[in-house]
Design a protein around this motif. Structure first.
Motif, PDB file in Angstrom:
ATOM      1  N   ARG A  14      26.658  43.818  38.660  1.00  0.00           N
ATOM      2  CA  ARG A  14      25.881  43.299  39.792  1.00  0.00           C
ATOM      3  C   ARG A  14      24.892  44.333  40.315  1.00  0.00           C
ATOM      4  NH1 ARG A  14      26.628  38.385  38.052  1.00  0.00           N
ATOM      5  NH2 ARG A  14      28.789  37.658  38.256  1.00  0.00           N
ATOM      6  N   ALA A  15      25.248  45.601  40.226  1.00  0.00           N
ATOM      7  CA  ALA A  15      24.311  46.642  40.660  1.00  0.00           C
ATOM      8  C   ALA A  15      23.052  46.639  39.798  1.00  0.00           C
ATOM      9  CB  ALA A  15      24.972  48.012  40.620  1.00  0.00           C
ATOM     10  N   GLY A  16      23.205  46.305  38.519  1.00  0.00           N
ATOM     11  CA  GLY A  16      22.063  46.261  37.623  1.00  0.00           C
ATOM     12  C   GLY A  16      21.394  44.906  37.564  1.00  0.00           C
ATOM     13  N   ARG A  17      21.912  43.948  38.333  1.00  0.00           N
ATOM     14  CA  ARG A  17      21.393  42.584  38.363  1.00  0.00           C
ATOM     15  C   ARG A  17      21.441  41.905  36.994  1.00  0.00           C
ATOM     16  NH1 ARG A  17      16.240  42.935  42.623  1.00  0.00           N
ATOM     17  NH2 ARG A  17      17.469  43.795  44.361  1.00  0.00           N
ATOM     18  N   PHE A  18      22.518  42.187  36.276  1.00  0.00           N
ATOM     19  CA  PHE A  18      22.727  41.539  34.995  1.00  0.00           C
ATOM     20  C   PHE A  18      23.587  40.293  35.180  1.00  0.00           C
ATOM     21  CE2 PHE A  18      22.169  46.070  33.829  1.00  0.00           C
ATOM     22  CZ  PHE A  18      21.037  45.927  33.030  1.00  0.00           C
ATOM     23  N   GLY A  19      23.582  39.430  34.177  1.00  0.00           N
ATOM     24  CA  GLY A  19      24.482  38.293  34.161  1.00  0.00           C
ATOM     25  C   GLY A  19      25.786  38.669  33.490  1.00  0.00           C
ATOM     26  N   LEU A  20      26.845  37.926  33.816  1.00  0.00           N
ATOM     27  CA  LEU A  20      28.194  38.195  33.321  1.00  0.00           C
ATOM     28  C   LEU A  20      28.751  36.891  32.767  1.00  0.00           C
ATOM     29  CD1 LEU A  20      30.324  40.588  33.463  1.00  0.00           C
ATOM     30  CD2 LEU A  20      31.209  39.440  35.478  1.00  0.00           C
ATOM     31  N   LEU A  21      29.118  36.864  31.517  1.00  0.00           N
ATOM     32  CA  LEU A  21      29.576  35.628  30.882  1.00  0.00           C
ATOM     33  C   LEU A  21      30.781  35.056  31.616  1.00  0.00           C
ATOM     34  CD1 LEU A  21      29.363  33.579  28.589  1.00  0.00           C
ATOM     35  CD2 LEU A  21      30.737  35.134  27.174  1.00  0.00           C
ATOM     36  N   ALA A  22      30.578  33.924  32.257  1.00  0.00           N
ATOM     37  CA  ALA A  22      31.620  33.322  33.097  1.00  0.00           C
ATOM     38  C   ALA A  22      32.789  32.831  32.250  1.00  0.00           C
ATOM     39  CB  ALA A  22      31.034  32.157  33.892  1.00  0.00           C
ATOM     40  N   GLY A  23      33.997  33.091  32.734  1.00  0.00           N
ATOM     41  CA  GLY A  23      35.189  32.573  32.098  1.00  0.00           C
ATOM     42  C   GLY A  23      35.716  33.408  30.948  1.00  0.00           C
ATOM     43  N   TYR A  24      35.003  34.441  30.579  1.00  0.00           N
ATOM     44  CA  TYR A  24      35.419  35.284  29.464  1.00  0.00           C
ATOM     45  C   TYR A  24      35.730  36.694  29.955  1.00  0.00           C
ATOM     46  CZ  TYR A  24      34.020  31.699  26.143  1.00  0.00           C
ATOM     47  OH  TYR A  24      33.931  30.524  25.430  1.00  0.00           O
ATOM     48  N   GLY A  25      36.567  37.392  29.195  1.00  0.00           N
ATOM     49  CA  GLY A  25      36.918  38.759  29.557  1.00  0.00           C
ATOM     50  C   GLY A  25      37.807  39.349  28.486  1.00  0.00           C
ATOM     51  N   GLY A  26      38.515  40.396  28.851  1.00  0.00           N
ATOM     52  CA  GLY A  26      39.421  41.037  27.914  1.00  0.00           C
ATOM     53  C   GLY A  26      40.780  40.364  27.896  1.00  0.00           C
ATOM     54  N   HIS A  27      41.726  41.030  27.240  1.00  0.00           N
ATOM     55  CA  HIS A  27      43.010  40.372  26.981  1.00  0.00           C
ATOM     56  C   HIS A  27      44.059  41.400  26.590  1.00  0.00           C
ATOM     57  CE1 HIS A  27      41.977  40.979  22.691  1.00  0.00           C
ATOM     58  NE2 HIS A  27      40.755  40.672  23.094  1.00  0.00           N
ATOM     59  N   HIS A  87      45.362  38.182  20.720  1.00  0.00           N
ATOM     60  CA  HIS A  87      45.221  37.764  22.113  1.00  0.00           C
ATOM     61  C   HIS A  87      46.602  37.515  22.713  1.00  0.00           C
ATOM     62  CE1 HIS A  87      41.070  36.580  20.673  1.00  0.00           C
ATOM     63  NE2 HIS A  87      40.813  37.330  21.724  1.00  0.00           N
ATOM     64  N   GLU A  88      46.963  38.358  23.653  1.00  0.00           N
ATOM     65  CA  GLU A  88      48.222  38.252  24.375  1.00  0.00           C
ATOM     66  C   GLU A  88      47.931  38.230  25.873  1.00  0.00           C
ATOM     67  OE1 GLU A  88      51.003  40.771  21.181  1.00  0.00           O
ATOM     68  OE2 GLU A  88      50.693  41.561  23.201  1.00  0.00           O
ATOM     69  N   ASP A  89      48.948  37.965  26.669  1.00  0.00           N
ATOM     70  CA  ASP A  89      48.833  38.163  28.114  1.00  0.00           C
ATOM     71  C   ASP A  89      48.789  39.672  28.379  1.00  0.00           C
ATOM     72  OD1 ASP A  89      48.957  35.445  28.623  1.00  0.00           O
ATOM     73  OD2 ASP A  89      51.145  35.453  28.796  1.00  0.00           O
ATOM     74  N   PRO A  90      48.060  40.070  29.432  1.00  0.00           N
ATOM     75  CA  PRO A  90      47.378  39.274  30.449  1.00  0.00           C
ATOM     76  C   PRO A  90      45.887  39.117  30.148  1.00  0.00           C
ATOM     77  CG  PRO A  90      47.454  41.542  31.161  1.00  0.00           C
ATOM     78  CD  PRO A  90      48.125  41.510  29.814  1.00  0.00           C
ATOM     79  N   HIS A  91      45.245  38.178  30.838  1.00  0.00           N
ATOM     80  CA  HIS A  91      43.791  38.085  30.819  1.00  0.00           C
ATOM     81  C   HIS A  91      43.226  39.251  31.632  1.00  0.00           C
ATOM     82  CE1 HIS A  91      39.787  36.430  30.815  1.00  0.00           C
ATOM     83  NE2 HIS A  91      39.773  36.275  32.123  1.00  0.00           N
ATOM     84  N   VAL A  92      42.075  39.788  31.185  1.00  0.00           N
ATOM     85  CA  VAL A  92      41.432  40.919  31.866  1.00  0.00           C
ATOM     86  C   VAL A  92      40.042  40.468  32.315  1.00  0.00           C
ATOM     87  CG1 VAL A  92      40.749  43.339  31.712  1.00  0.00           C
ATOM     88  CG2 VAL A  92      42.689  42.509  30.356  1.00  0.00           C
ATOM     89  N   PRO A  93      39.901  39.944  33.534  1.00  0.00           N
ATOM     90  CA  PRO A  93      38.596  39.451  33.990  1.00  0.00           C
ATOM     91  C   PRO A  93      37.561  40.569  34.078  1.00  0.00           C
ATOM     92  CG  PRO A  93      40.376  38.666  35.411  1.00  0.00           C
ATOM     93  CD  PRO A  93      40.949  39.742  34.543  1.00  0.00           C
ATOM     94  N   ASN A  94      36.309  40.198  33.893  1.00  0.00           N
ATOM     95  CA  ASN A  94      35.218  41.165  34.011  1.00  0.00           C
ATOM     96  C   ASN A  94      34.637  41.240  35.417  1.00  0.00           C
ATOM     97  OD1 ASN A  94      35.227  42.245  31.415  1.00  0.00           O
ATOM     98  ND2 ASN A  94      33.990  40.569  30.605  1.00  0.00           N
ATOM     99  N   GLU A  95      35.254  40.575  36.341  1.00  0.00           N
ATOM    100  CA  GLU A  95      34.862  40.681  37.745  1.00  0.00           C
ATOM    101  C   GLU A  95      36.066  40.282  38.586  1.00  0.00           C
ATOM    102  OE1 GLU A  95      30.800  39.963  40.197  1.00  0.00           O
ATOM    103  OE2 GLU A  95      31.524  38.225  39.095  1.00  0.00           O
ATOM    104  N   GLY A  96      36.260  40.940  39.710  1.00  0.00           N
ATOM    105  CA  GLY A  96      37.404  40.622  40.547  1.00  0.00           C
ATOM    106  C   GLY A  96      37.453  41.509  41.778  1.00  0.00           C
ATOM    107  N   ARG A  97      38.534  41.380  42.519  1.00  0.00           N
ATOM    108  CA  ARG A  97      38.707  42.147  43.759  1.00  0.00           C
ATOM    109  C   ARG A  97      39.680  43.293  43.526  1.00  0.00           C
ATOM    110  NH1 ARG A  97      39.838  38.296  48.789  1.00  0.00           N
ATOM    111  NH2 ARG A  97      39.714  40.364  49.782  1.00  0.00           N
ATOM    112  N   ALA A  98      39.265  44.465  43.913  1.00  0.00           N
ATOM    113  CA  ALA A  98      40.133  45.635  43.787  1.00  0.00           C
ATOM    114  C   ALA A  98      41.408  45.433  44.592  1.00  0.00           C
ATOM    115  CB  ALA A  98      39.397  46.880  44.266  1.00  0.00           C
ATOM    116  N   GLY A  99      42.502  45.949  44.080  1.00  0.00           N
ATOM    117  CA  GLY A  99      43.780  45.864  44.775  1.00  0.00           C
ATOM    118  C   GLY A  99      44.524  44.566  44.564  1.00  0.00           C
TER     119      GLY A  99
END
Length: 255
Positions: free
Chosen positions: A161-174, A181-193
């Motif tokens: 967001r600082a670079g004003r780039f887009g982020l592929l919605a619904g996808y992330g790490g794992h 592909h195992e649990d857990p999902h690793v989102p590319n955006e979220g709330r700290a803590g």
């Protein structure tokens, strides 16, 4: 269910990660104007075969796909974000190439991705690649024992967001280990803590996917696999498999 790995299992995963890193390095060295993604896929396949490993992507059939994946690597060019099927069209000067590769060694998986330009990158492409790779390492740095998954996600999203780039919605790490592909999902955006508490033995693949256009939506090609930016702007994808240890994050897919 989240499976924690033992130190010996993490060492075994490192061997798979080493093969993946070698395959990606070989692909990058072979890429040039006039070379096709299919040729690059063959290069990766030979590295994996010569190491006695098994490609993780070939014939992979996740729930969202209608047909098995037909190649050893995903090679996504320019506006393709992820899951590009390597084709015969030759690469051109300035093309942006994202290569995702996975392999199994002795039943354990490594998964990694890199983006590079063919020849000299355009300034906007160079900035995109720098930010995406920096977000990957920000996410890795946040993956320490006692942190939360949201700390990893927030670190990645902040760079985007600082670079004003887009982020592929619904996808992330794992999560990763005996399966790609195992649990857990690793989102590319979220709330700290927020989210899962990170513990030693957790193995995850962290993989930011940014695009220049600033949009989070995407479109799917008729091949049922290739995901592209809606506005045709370019995308980048970087990924490492890591393990969380008592001493902090350990990258398993570095050379």
């Amino acid at each position: 269910m989240v499976e924690l790995k033992t130190p010996s299992q993490i060492t075994a995963m490192r061997e798979a990660g080493r093969v993946v890193a070698q395959a990606l390095a070989a692909v990058r060295a072979h890429a040039a104007v006039g070379v096709s993604p299919r040729e690059l896929d063959d290069v990766a396949g030979k590295v994996i075969a010569d190491a006695g490993a098994t490609p993780a992507f070939l014939n992979y059939l996740p729930g969202f796909a209608k047909t098995p994946y037909p190649a050893v690597t995903c090679i996504s060019v320019n506006d393709a974000i992820v899951h590009g099927i390597p084709g015969e069209d030759p690469l051109a000067e300035g093309d942006l190439v994202s290569v995702d590769c996975g392999a199994f060694v002795d039943g354990w998986c490594g998964d990694s991705a890199v983006t590079f330009a063919v020849g000299e990158p355009a300034p906007a492409d160079a900035a995109l690649m720098e930010a995406t790779e920096r977000a990957l390492h920000a996410g890795i740095a946040a993956a320490v024992p006692g942190a939360k998954m949201g700390d990893v996600s927030a670190a990645i999203g902040e760079v985007c967001r600082a670079g004003r780039f887009g982020l592929l919605a619904g996808y992330g790490g794992h999560g990763i280990g005996r399966r790609m592909h195992e649990d857990p999902h690793v989102p590319n955006e979220g709330r700290a803590g927020r989210g899962l508490r990170l513990r030693p033995g957790l193995a995850i693949a962290i993989e930011p996917m940014f695009n220049i256009g600033g949009r989070d939506d995407s479109r799917l090609d008729a091949d049922g696999w290739t995901i592209r930016t809606v506005d045709g702007t370019r995308a980048a994808h970087f990924e490492h498999t890591i393990a969380i240890t008592e001493d902090g994050p350990r990258i398993l897919t570095a050379l």
